[in-house]
Design a protein around this motif. Structure first.
Motif, PDB file in Angstrom:
ATOM      1  N   GLY A  85      67.201 -47.786-105.204  1.00 48.61           N
ATOM      2  CA  GLY A  85      68.628 -47.823-104.965  1.00 48.61           C
ATOM      3  C   GLY A  85      69.344 -48.871-105.784  1.00 48.61           C
ATOM      4  N   LEU A  86      68.784 -49.204-106.933  1.00 43.67           N
ATOM      5  CA  LEU A  86      69.366 -50.222-107.808  1.00 43.67           C
ATOM      6  C   LEU A  86      69.990 -49.571-109.040  1.00 43.67           C
ATOM      7  CD1 LEU A  86      66.444 -52.845-107.706  1.00 43.67           C
ATOM      8  CD2 LEU A  86      68.626 -52.943-106.462  1.00 43.67           C
ATOM      9  N   PRO A  87      70.990 -50.200-109.644  1.00 41.92           N
ATOM     10  CA  PRO A  87      71.587 -49.640-110.861  1.00 41.92           C
ATOM     11  C   PRO A  87      70.545 -49.490-111.968  1.00 41.92           C
ATOM     12  CG  PRO A  87      72.927 -51.437-109.987  1.00 41.92           C
ATOM     13  CD  PRO A  87      71.638 -51.460-109.227  1.00 41.92           C
ATOM     14  N   VAL A  88      70.566 -48.347-112.633  1.00 36.65           N
ATOM     15  CA  VAL A  88      69.636 -48.106-113.739  1.00 36.65           C
ATOM     16  C   VAL A  88      70.177 -48.798-114.987  1.00 36.65           C
ATOM     17  CG1 VAL A  88      68.554 -46.358-115.199  1.00 36.65           C
ATOM     18  CG2 VAL A  88      68.918 -45.905-112.756  1.00 36.65           C
ATOM     19  N   PRO A  89      69.373 -49.652-115.632  1.00 38.57           N
ATOM     20  CA  PRO A  89      69.840 -50.327-116.857  1.00 38.57           C
ATOM     21  C   PRO A  89      70.167 -49.326-117.958  1.00 38.57           C
ATOM     22  CG  PRO A  89      67.847 -51.366-115.991  1.00 38.57           C
ATOM     23  CD  PRO A  89      68.028 -50.083-115.237  1.00 38.57           C
ATOM     24  N   ASP A  90      70.910 -49.804-118.962  1.00 36.44           N
ATOM     25  CA  ASP A  90      71.251 -48.932-120.083  1.00 36.44           C
ATOM     26  C   ASP A  90      70.014 -48.641-120.930  1.00 36.44           C
ATOM     27  OD1 ASP A  90      70.831 -51.087-121.929  1.00 36.44           O
ATOM     28  OD2 ASP A  90      72.908 -51.729-121.695  1.00 36.44           O
ATOM     29  N   ALA A  91      70.175 -47.704-121.855  1.00 34.78           N
ATOM     30  CA  ALA A  91      69.033 -47.235-122.648  1.00 34.78           C
ATOM     31  C   ALA A  91      68.375 -48.360-123.433  1.00 34.78           C
ATOM     32  CB  ALA A  91      69.475 -46.119-123.584  1.00 34.78           C
ATOM     33  N   GLY A  92      69.170 -49.269-123.985  1.00 33.17           N
ATOM     34  CA  GLY A  92      68.612 -50.370-124.758  1.00 33.17           C
ATOM     35  C   GLY A  92      67.767 -51.289-123.907  1.00 33.17           C
ATOM     36  N   THR A  93      68.223 -51.554-122.693  1.00 34.32           N
ATOM     37  CA  THR A  93      67.455 -52.405-121.791  1.00 34.32           C
ATOM     38  C   THR A  93      66.171 -51.723-121.362  1.00 34.32           C
ATOM     39  OG1 THR A  93      69.467 -53.470-120.981  1.00 34.32           O
ATOM     40  CG2 THR A  93      67.501 -53.652-119.601  1.00 34.32           C
ATOM     41  N   LEU A  94      66.249 -50.438-121.044  1.00 34.59           N
ATOM     42  CA  LEU A  94      65.041 -49.698-120.656  1.00 34.59           C
ATOM     43  C   LEU A  94      64.026 -49.695-121.798  1.00 34.59           C
ATOM     44  CD1 LEU A  94      66.577 -46.650-118.764  1.00 34.59           C
ATOM     45  CD2 LEU A  94      65.245 -48.522-117.766  1.00 34.59           C
ATOM     46  N   ARG A  95      64.502 -49.620-123.012  1.00 33.37           N
ATOM     47  CA  ARG A  95      63.600 -49.627-124.168  1.00 33.37           C
ATOM     48  C   ARG A  95      62.831 -50.945-124.253  1.00 33.37           C
ATOM     49  NH1 ARG A  95      63.139 -46.703-128.974  1.00 33.37           N
ATOM     50  NH2 ARG A  95      62.559 -47.892-130.819  1.00 33.37           N
ATOM     51  N   SER A  96      63.429 -52.029-123.762  1.00 34.69           N
ATOM     52  CA  SER A  96      62.751 -53.327-123.808  1.00 34.69           C
ATOM     53  C   SER A  96      61.561 -53.394-122.856  1.00 34.69           C
ATOM     54  CB  SER A  96      63.738 -54.454-123.487  1.00 34.69           C
ATOM     55  OG  SER A  96      64.047 -54.505-122.104  1.00 34.69           O
ATOM     56  N   PHE A  97      61.437 -52.394-121.970  1.00 38.37           N
ATOM     57  CA  PHE A  97      60.291 -52.349-121.062  1.00 38.37           C
ATOM     58  C   PHE A  97      59.006 -51.982-121.805  1.00 38.37           C
ATOM     59  CE2 PHE A  97      63.380 -52.712-117.884  1.00 38.37           C
ATOM     60  CZ  PHE A  97      62.820 -52.755-116.617  1.00 38.37           C
ATOM     61  N   VAL A  98      59.132 -51.455-123.000  1.00 43.32           N
ATOM     62  CA  VAL A  98      57.946 -51.025-123.744  1.00 43.32           C
ATOM     63  C   VAL A  98      57.279 -52.252-124.368  1.00 43.32           C
ATOM     64  CG1 VAL A  98      57.033 -49.490-125.507  1.00 43.32           C
ATOM     65  CG2 VAL A  98      59.114 -48.864-124.268  1.00 43.32           C
ATOM     66  N   GLY A  99      56.068 -52.529-123.940  1.00 48.24           N
ATOM     67  CA  GLY A  99      55.318 -53.652-124.496  1.00 48.24           C
ATOM     68  C   GLY A  99      54.927 -54.680-123.465  1.00 48.24           C
ATOM     69  N   PRO A 100      55.890 -55.403-122.855  1.00 50.99           N
ATOM     70  CA  PRO A 100      55.530 -56.426-121.871  1.00 50.99           C
ATOM     71  C   PRO A 100      54.986 -55.795-120.590  1.00 50.99           C
ATOM     72  CG  PRO A 100      57.791 -56.703-122.667  1.00 50.99           C
ATOM     73  CD  PRO A 100      57.328 -55.355-123.116  1.00 50.99           C
ATOM     74  N   PRO A 101      54.266 -56.563-119.781  1.00 50.74           N
ATOM     75  CA  PRO A 101      53.891 -56.062-118.447  1.00 50.74           C
ATOM     76  C   PRO A 101      55.151 -55.699-117.661  1.00 50.74           C
ATOM     77  CG  PRO A 101      52.685 -58.079-118.981  1.00 50.74           C
ATOM     78  CD  PRO A 101      53.733 -57.912-120.046  1.00 50.74           C
ATOM     79  N   ILE A 102      55.111 -54.592-116.945  1.00 49.48           N
ATOM     80  CA  ILE A 102      56.303 -54.183-116.199  1.00 49.48           C
ATOM     81  C   ILE A 102      56.623 -55.173-115.090  1.00 49.48           C
ATOM     82  CG2 ILE A 102      56.191 -51.735-116.753  1.00 49.48           C
ATOM     83  CD1 ILE A 102      54.841 -51.277-114.055  1.00 49.48           C
ATOM     84  N   THR A 103      55.625 -55.924-114.652  1.00 49.61           N
ATOM     85  CA  THR A 103      55.871 -56.935-113.629  1.00 49.61           C
ATOM     86  C   THR A 103      56.706 -58.093-114.165  1.00 49.61           C
ATOM     87  OG1 THR A 103      53.663 -57.751-114.175  1.00 49.61           O
ATOM     88  CG2 THR A 103      53.886 -56.429-112.184  1.00 49.61           C
ATOM     89  N   ASP A 104      56.805 -58.222-115.486  1.00 52.69           N
ATOM     90  CA  ASP A 104      57.731 -59.179-116.091  1.00 52.69           C
ATOM     91  C   ASP A 104      59.107 -58.536-116.283  1.00 52.69           C
ATOM     92  OD1 ASP A 104      55.674 -61.010-116.249  1.00 52.69           O
ATOM     93  OD2 ASP A 104      55.316 -60.719-118.387  1.00 52.69           O
ATOM     94  N   SER A 105      59.112 -57.263-116.679  1.00 54.80           N
ATOM     95  CA  SER A 105      60.363 -56.594-117.030  1.00 54.80           C
ATOM     96  C   SER A 105      61.247 -56.320-115.821  1.00 54.80           C
ATOM     97  CB  SER A 105      60.066 -55.289-117.766  1.00 54.80           C
ATOM     98  OG  SER A 105      59.420 -55.534-118.997  1.00 54.80           O
ATOM     99  N   PHE A 106      60.656 -55.896-114.704  1.00 51.46           N
ATOM    100  CA  PHE A 106      61.490 -55.574-113.541  1.00 51.46           C
ATOM    101  C   PHE A 106      62.294 -56.775-113.045  1.00 51.46           C
ATOM    102  CE2 PHE A 106      58.759 -51.696-112.670  1.00 51.46           C
ATOM    103  CZ  PHE A 106      59.779 -50.793-112.908  1.00 51.46           C
ATOM    104  N   PRO A 107      61.676 -57.933-112.789  1.00 51.30           N
ATOM    105  CA  PRO A 107      62.497 -59.066-112.315  1.00 51.30           C
ATOM    106  C   PRO A 107      63.468 -59.578-113.360  1.00 51.30           C
ATOM    107  CG  PRO A 107      60.234 -59.761-112.705  1.00 51.30           C
ATOM    108  CD  PRO A 107      60.247 -58.262-112.788  1.00 51.30           C
ATOM    109  N   ALA A 108      63.149 -59.366-114.636  1.00 53.53           N
ATOM    110  CA  ALA A 108      64.051 -59.814-115.699  1.00 53.53           C
ATOM    111  C   ALA A 108      65.309 -58.952-115.782  1.00 53.53           C
ATOM    112  CB  ALA A 108      63.329 -59.791-117.040  1.00 53.53           C
ATOM    113  N   HIS A 109      65.282 -57.785-115.130  1.00 52.87           N
ATOM    114  CA  HIS A 109      66.412 -56.861-115.252  1.00 52.87           C
ATOM    115  C   HIS A 109      66.908 -56.366-113.899  1.00 52.87           C
ATOM    116  CE1 HIS A 109      66.097 -56.965-119.566  1.00 52.87           C
ATOM    117  NE2 HIS A 109      64.807 -56.676-119.494  1.00 52.87           N
TER     118      HIS A 109
END
Length: 222
Positions: A33-57
């Protein structure tokens, strides 16, 4: 002398895996139920652990594992195979093996996903091993993945000169920093998901602009 070792990132280096990863991340935000980030932000999820990316966004720390569960539900339902090997990568891997290099995939993607993906897309037979994060990647960094790969190969850390040359190839700063933790140089690739200047700022020893030039660039480093 021990064969030269080339450690290879998977997402953004060997494979264009953004479609499946970004769609799975978007699903997780919607599920929470959270706002979905824009396409550029979602693209930044590729590479780092997702456990880092979720709290960062925008995912609250106490809901990160809930997001991971939702992400994995979408990922295992088909997102993990919504990707493709970059054109020219199989030929480069063959070139490096023919030159006597040992090739090992070292990815922050959990190993339970990395291995079947490499199997599905024909990469397993072109490398010597595939190493990924444990199922709970919250406890694993790129440096940890590289440590596990080195240990499995009987290599020391930091890498010693008499162990033979070692180079990392990756597309994000996490690859550079993870390699540096073991005294390993990282060669960046420009066709991945790094922000402009990210690899250079992290300390990559060079950046390759075209897949066809990767083999020669790696061999020049070892």
């Amino acid at each position: 002398m021990t064969a030269p070792l080339v450690l290879l990132d998977l997402d953004g280096t060997l494979m264009d895996s953004a479609p499946g990863i970004t769609a799975s991340a978007a699903h997780a935000f919607r599920a929470l139920g959270l706002p979905v980030p824009d396409a550029g932000t979602l693209r930044s999820f590729v590479g780092p652990p997702i456990t880092d990316s979720f709290p960062a966004h925008g995912v609250p720390p106490e809901r990160v594992m809930e997001a991971v569960t939702a992400y994995r539900a979408a990922f295992t339902a088909g997102g993990m195979y919504d990707n493709a090997v970059f054109d020219g990568v199989p030929e480069v891997l063959t070139e490096l093996r023919d030159a006597g290099c040992a090739l090992v995939v070292a990815t922050s993607k959990p190993e339970m996903f990395a291995k079947p993906i490499c199997d599905r897309f024909g990469l397993t037979g072109l490398v010597d091993a595939v190493h990924g994060a444990p199922p709970d990647e919250a406890r694993s960094t790129k440096a940890d993945v590289i440590a596990a790969a080195l240990d499995a190969l009987g290599r020391r850390s930091p890498v010693a000169a008499d162990d033979g040359p070692v180079v990392m190839v990756g597309d994000r700063e996490h690859d550079v920093h993870g390699a540096a933790a073991h005294g390993i140089d990282c060669l960046g690739v420009a066709w991945g998901y790094a922000r402009p200047g990210e690899l250079e700022a992290a300390g990559a020893v060079g950046t390759v602009d075209d897949v066809a030039a990767l083999g020669a660039a790696v061999l020049a480093r070892i």
